[in-house]
Design an enzyme around this catalytic site. Structure first.
Site, PDB file in Angstrom:
ATOM      1  N   ASP A  96      -3.432  15.500  -6.654  1.00 45.02           N
ATOM      2  CA  ASP A  96      -3.953  14.424  -6.059  1.00 45.02           C
ATOM      3  C   ASP A  96      -5.346  14.486  -6.990  1.00 45.02           C
ATOM      4  O   ASP A  96      -6.249  15.025  -7.048  1.00 45.02           O
ATOM      5  CB  ASP A  96      -4.499  14.823  -4.718  1.00 45.02           C
ATOM      6  CG  ASP A  96      -5.322  13.652  -3.957  1.00 45.02           C
ATOM      7  OD1 ASP A  96      -6.068  12.934  -4.615  1.00 45.02           O
ATOM      8  OD2 ASP A  96      -5.574  13.729  -2.733  1.00 45.02           O
ATOM      9  N   TYR A 139      -8.261  17.104   0.910  1.00 45.82           N
ATOM     10  CA  TYR A 139      -8.404  16.218   1.942  1.00 45.82           C
ATOM     11  C   TYR A 139      -7.827  16.389   3.457  1.00 45.82           C
ATOM     12  O   TYR A 139      -6.652  16.752   3.508  1.00 45.82           O
ATOM     13  CB  TYR A 139      -7.967  14.914   1.289  1.00 45.82           C
ATOM     14  CG  TYR A 139      -8.257  13.566   2.204  1.00 45.82           C
ATOM     15  CD1 TYR A 139      -9.575  13.067   2.611  1.00 45.82           C
ATOM     16  CD2 TYR A 139      -7.157  13.049   3.042  1.00 45.82           C
ATOM     17  CE1 TYR A 139      -9.624  12.134   3.480  1.00 45.82           C
ATOM     18  CE2 TYR A 139      -7.192  11.957   3.594  1.00 45.82           C
ATOM     19  CZ  TYR A 139      -8.603  11.501   3.938  1.00 45.82           C
ATOM     20  OH  TYR A 139      -8.656  10.326   4.868  1.00 45.82           O
ATOM     21  N   LYS A 146     -10.670   4.826  -3.595  1.00 47.50           N
ATOM     22  CA  LYS A 146     -11.724   5.397  -3.971  1.00 47.50           C
ATOM     23  C   LYS A 146     -12.320   4.937  -5.554  1.00 47.50           C
ATOM     24  O   LYS A 146     -12.619   3.861  -5.494  1.00 47.50           O
ATOM     25  CB  LYS A 146     -11.699   6.648  -3.939  1.00 47.50           C
ATOM     26  CG  LYS A 146     -10.792   7.416  -2.635  1.00 47.50           C
ATOM     27  CD  LYS A 146     -11.510   7.279  -1.367  1.00 47.50           C
ATOM     28  CE  LYS A 146     -10.947   7.456  -0.257  1.00 47.50           C
ATOM     29  NZ  LYS A 146     -10.117   8.536  -0.045  1.00 47.50           N
ATOM     30  N   ARG A 193       8.527  -6.404  -0.706  1.00 41.37           N
ATOM     31  CA  ARG A 193       8.382  -5.131  -0.324  1.00 41.37           C
ATOM     32  C   ARG A 193       8.791  -4.307  -1.435  1.00 41.37           C
ATOM     33  O   ARG A 193       8.469  -3.110  -1.942  1.00 41.37           O
ATOM     34  CB  ARG A 193       9.084  -4.877   0.968  1.00 41.37           C
ATOM     35  CG  ARG A 193       9.409  -3.116   0.924  1.00 41.37           C
ATOM     36  CD  ARG A 193       9.553  -2.951   2.640  1.00 41.37           C
ATOM     37  NE  ARG A 193      10.969  -3.866   2.982  1.00 41.37           N
ATOM     38  CZ  ARG A 193      12.016  -3.639   2.936  1.00 41.37           C
ATOM     39  NH1 ARG A 193      12.497  -2.496   2.047  1.00 41.37           N
ATOM     40  NH2 ARG A 193      13.055  -4.413   3.533  1.00 41.37           N
TER      41      ARG A 193
HETATM   42  C1  LIG Z   1      -9.302   9.292   0.752  1.00 43.76           C
HETATM   43  C2  LIG Z   1      -8.410  10.464   0.155  1.00 43.76           C
HETATM   44  C3  LIG Z   1      -6.842  10.464   0.222  1.00 43.76           C
HETATM   45  C4  LIG Z   1      -6.367   9.279   1.293  1.00 43.76           C
HETATM   46  O1  LIG Z   1      -6.424   8.194   0.843  1.00 43.76           O
HETATM   47  P1  LIG Z   1      -6.519   6.809   1.698  1.00 43.76           P
HETATM   48  O2  LIG Z   1      -6.641   6.029   0.751  1.00 43.76           O
HETATM   49  O3  LIG Z   1      -7.769   6.927   2.616  1.00 43.76           O
HETATM   50  O4  LIG Z   1      -5.214   6.786   2.694  1.00 43.76           O
HETATM   51  C5  LIG Z   1      -6.128  11.351  -0.145  1.00 43.76           C
HETATM   52  N1  LIG Z   1      -6.771  12.359  -1.117  1.00 43.76           N
HETATM   53  C6  LIG Z   1      -8.152  12.335  -1.258  1.00 43.76           C
HETATM   54  C7  LIG Z   1      -8.744  13.429  -2.204  1.00 43.76           C
HETATM   55  C8  LIG Z   1      -9.081  11.349  -0.655  1.00 43.76           C
HETATM   56  O5  LIG Z   1     -10.452  11.380  -0.930  1.00 43.76           O
END
Ligand SMILES: *Cc1c(COP(=O)(O)O)cnc(C)c1O
Length: 399
Positions: A192, A121, A217, A69
């Site tokens: 982000d 998002y 992604k 962890r």
């Molecule tokens: C998908 C996404 C998230 C969330 O991520 P997860 O891996 O699905 O928890 C956050 N920000 C953006 C821009 C995203 O496309």
């Protein structure tokens, strides 16, 4: 094996950071920092360590690993790679992008105020509204790419949170200007960077304090793992986030860490190809009589085009567009044959998403309309198939 512990972050003895950082990013995606010819029997693919605990020889012994962890060798290798690609000093790998967001938000206390960009998002908006607000955090939703949001800064404002380009409206925010503003007002700038990946943009270089990724992604790139990253360059922040990470406990497991390490090896070539396809598709959509709006910052008429040229090395592979009606949008989702109707992005296969019922399903209708997300809006994540095949599929689906 030889390990060195440095301020809560484990470095593998290996290739020198300075030497690695001198290479171009496409080379750095292959010759990962810390990978050493002598270690792990010279394994080129980093080993997976699915061990929850690690043995010690004595109290205060040399093994930096205790319990997975807190830290795991495969995860540590991935963290080092992502920190290096994002030009940070530390990276934490978590079990999802939202787990990364949740960990970052633990920096704040009840009564703190955070300025968030309007278009984000949907899961981030849901987290702020349903979890953080309940726990006493306050938010102001503003359009950071327009004038006038500065008046929202209050005595208790602690941070600004944004994406650039934004999901799904593709607004481009001036990260460098916002970084300067945050420095002057003693605020944290949290970016982000999921939509561009470190291949195209490095927000820490532009003045961001914390970079967040959904590693699910582009970094993963193959629709086969869920992951999140937090990258920082400040030591105090790094210590605090590492502490919160170990306390809240959403670390990425060894196998998924390895999958993302493998995905990163092709990051450069995937991003280049997907971007090349995207420009062709955006140009096709723009000319199509049934398409009412195309949002892709790579198009010269996009309002963020010039700014993006300045702050990023590319425009990415996400396109949002509008058709004539909601019915038409739903029909297109049925008619596509090559492109999948699915909710994600950043993988080698192209996906078409319906934000209204998928990524942004829990965002109230009035917020969606204000942001410019309608029942006519579709979001395309462009993959690395042949551009001509993708365009033919869109052409037949548009009718
Ligand atoms: C998908 C996404 C998230 C969330 O991520 P997860 O891996 O699905 O928890 C956050 N920000 C953006 C821009 C995203 O496309």
């Amino acid at each position: 094996m030889c390990w060195k512990r440095k301020k809560g972050f484990f470095y593998h003895r290996g290739r020198k950071r300075e030497r690695i950082m001198a290479y171009h990013i496409s080379t750095r995606c292959q010759h990962l920092e810390g990978q050493n010819k002598e270690e792990h029997y010279g394994a080129i693919s980093y080993p997976i360590y699915p061990s929850s605990a690690f043995i010690h020889q004595e109290v205060g012994g040399k093994n930096p690993y205790d319990y997975s962890r807190l830290q795991n060798p495969t995860r540590a290798q991935l963290e080092k790679v992502v920190a290096s690609l994002e030009h940070g000093t530390d990276c934490i790998a978590l079990s999802s992008g939202i787990a990364a967001l949740a960990c970052i938000m633990e920096l704040f206390r009840p009564g703190d105020h955070i300025i968030i960009d309007r278009d984000l998002y949907g899961g981030s908006i849901r987290y702020f509204r349903e979890v953080n607000e309940k726990n006493g955090l306050q938010f102001s939703r503003v359009s950071l790419h327009e004038d006038g949001w500065e008046k929202e800064v209050k005595e208790n404002t602690k941070a600004i949170f944004l994406e650039s380009p934004t999901n799904p409206c593709m607004n481009v925010n001036d990260i460098e200007a916002l970084g300067k503003f945050c420095k002057a007002h003693n605020l944290l700038l949290i970016v982000d960077n999921t939509f561009l990946s470190p291949y195209f943009q490095n927000p820490l270089d532009l003045g961001a304090d914390i970079v967040l990724h959904s590693g699910t992604k582009f970094l993963s790139g193959h629709h086969d793992a869920i992951a999140g990253f937090i990258v920082v360059k400040d030591e105090a922040l790094q210590e605090r986030l590492r502490f919160l990470f170990k306390t809240t406990g959403a670390g990425l497991d060894a196998f998924d860490s390895w999958l993302i390490l493998r995905g990163i090896k092709t990051l450069a070539i995937r991003m280049e190809k997907a971007q090349e396809n995207s420009l062709k598709i955006a140009e096709f959509l723009e000319k199509h009589p049934k398409v009412k709006r195309v949002l892709y910052p790579g198009l010269p008429n996009h309002p963020g085009h010039e700014l993006m040229k300045k702050q990023a090395r590319g425009f990415g592979a996400m396109i949002s567009f509008d058709v004539e009606s909601g019915e038409e949008a739903k029909e297109i989702l049925k008619r596509i044959q090559l492109i999948y109707f699915a909710e994600s992005l950043g993988g080698t296969e192209s996906l078409l998403t319906y934000p209204l019922t998928q990524t942004h399903a829990d965002v109230p209708k009035e917020i969606l309309a204000e942001n410019g997300i309608y029942e006519t809006t579709l979001r395309l994540s462009v993959g690395i198939e042949d551009a001509e095949d993708l365009i033919s599929d869109l052409k037949q689906a548009l009718g």
